[in-house]
Motif scaffolding. Sequence first.
Motif, PDB file in Angstrom:
ATOM      1  N   ASP A  96       0.809  -1.215   0.000  1.00 37.30           N
ATOM      2  CA  ASP A  96       0.000   0.000   0.000  1.00 37.30           C
ATOM      3  C   ASP A  96       0.843   1.265   0.000  1.00 37.30           C
ATOM      4  O   ASP A  96       0.307   2.365  -0.146  1.00 37.30           O
ATOM      5  N   SER A  99       3.459   3.577  -5.226  1.00 35.51           N
ATOM      6  CA  SER A  99       2.754   4.665  -5.903  1.00 35.51           C
ATOM      7  C   SER A  99       1.586   4.110  -6.712  1.00 35.51           C
ATOM      8  O   SER A  99       1.566   2.932  -7.078  1.00 35.51           O
ATOM      9  N   ASP A 100       0.613   4.962  -6.986  1.00 35.57           N
ATOM     10  CA  ASP A 100      -0.543   4.539  -7.776  1.00 35.57           C
ATOM     11  C   ASP A 100      -0.150   4.159  -9.196  1.00 35.57           C
ATOM     12  O   ASP A 100      -0.897   3.465  -9.890  1.00 35.57           O
ATOM     13  N   LYS A 111      -1.909  -1.286 -10.593  1.00 35.03           N
ATOM     14  CA  LYS A 111      -1.871  -1.663  -9.181  1.00 35.03           C
ATOM     15  C   LYS A 111      -3.212  -2.177  -8.693  1.00 35.03           C
ATOM     16  O   LYS A 111      -3.288  -3.085  -7.860  1.00 35.03           O
ATOM     17  N   ARG A 112      -4.303  -1.626  -9.198  1.00 35.81           N
ATOM     18  CA  ARG A 112      -5.631  -2.017  -8.726  1.00 35.81           C
ATOM     19  C   ARG A 112      -6.006  -3.450  -9.087  1.00 35.81           C
ATOM     20  O   ARG A 112      -6.984  -3.980  -8.577  1.00 35.81           O
ATOM     21  N   ARG A 340     -14.235   1.683 -14.110  1.00 35.75           N
ATOM     22  CA  ARG A 340     -13.133   0.870 -13.591  1.00 35.75           C
ATOM     23  C   ARG A 340     -13.543  -0.598 -13.646  1.00 35.75           C
ATOM     24  O   ARG A 340     -14.247  -1.101 -12.766  1.00 35.75           O
TER      25      ARG A 340
END
Length: 445
Positions: A96, A99-100, A111-112, A340
């Motif tokens: 976590d 970075s995004d 990352k998601r 998304r």
Amino acid sequence: MASVAVLAQALTKGLPALNVERPGNPKVAAVKGAPGLRLQNDRFGLKSAFYTGASVVAVPEAAGAAPPRITMRTSTQGAYICRDCGYIYNERKPFDKLSDGYSCPVCAAPKRRFKAYDAPVTRNANDMAVRKARKEELKKMDSALGVTIPWVYWRKKFIEGGYKGLGLEPRLLEIDDGATTIHCWVPCETTASARKPALMLIQGFGMDGTIGWDRQVHAFSNDFNVYVPDLLFFGKSYTTRSERSEIFQADCLKKMLDVLKVDRVDLVGTSYGGMVAYRLASVYPELVNKVVVASSGVMMTHKTNERLYKLMKVDSVKKVLVPNDLEGMRRSLSTATVWRIDLVPSFVLEDMFQNFYQRNRKEKEELLDGMIIGSVGAPPLPAIDKEVFILWGTEDQIFDPDLAHQLKRHLGDTAELEFIEGAGHVPQIEYPGQFNSRVLRFLLR
């Protein structure tokens, strides 16, 4: 060392006095790997149901000895697994805290697309063979859950119930002496329906007409007799004939309307369906009144898709519209919509893949091969003498918004162009309120 002394004092508070290291004391043993500390075994140490051994306390070595350097590494984060390729992130830096912009080093998934991974992580966890085997296990789990919860089936049942409540009924209509069957939702014959103009909604690649126009049928049925067909090889529509062009699709819809005795109709087509609608208006001008073309590459050439190929790192439009696997479908949907897709449960995507992309797969690829629009050496596109409303999303990555401007220039003053700010390739799903109000304003004026 002061912190160690305080800790020792807290742990031994209220216990019998312990031996402190003295030269030659045989009861004191050195702490392995920490020469500055000694272990003290005490037979009177506290015992519990969770620990039955003697208490162990570390005390300083002789006074004046150099204090050892103690370092501790703690992390509240465990391993994380990429849901697309099976890669496991198990590094020092907590996941976590990344970075995004972090992406999977194997498949470049964002990352998601990672989720927590609770199983033990071995040293060879990311070896190719191990990772691929883990990826197959993920696919099996998603497939099993998709079979357990058939999302598409229940979603369609819900939508069909709504359509029936609006006075529509499903029909299987045979044309071409039985060689072609088209499934279409048609209005039940009532006195009220006889006074309404006809409106046909033509879906694009991907979902069938039933699911593709769910958010429009309710909005349009008050003012129109709405017809919602499945294009050939989508839903329940099929043909044994060999033709595959968008003109053939238009011909079949014309024959279907003849069977239904519809002699005048407005058209709304999106993407591939917009091309079919345009051809229908061009070939059968006496049948068509107004036309809405949404997110449709009517003006595309054989080089138009090169931008899309670079964006998605593919070499064929088939890999975009008829993806080979679940990963490919996820990338296609992520490109097509501003939503998304990573938030959509895997079992839903798996069920969509099986129902919308695996069925009639060969025939859908033939539809792409058979397209005249955008093919090498295609004849010039005829202009249609109809009122045309061009509606596009500003963030469309499938068909660049510049194609909308080209179509407007091609049609001249008979066409008007509007954009829905922030919408992708499917504004009828992403922004149904704006889409419906603008289309109705055009059709009803």
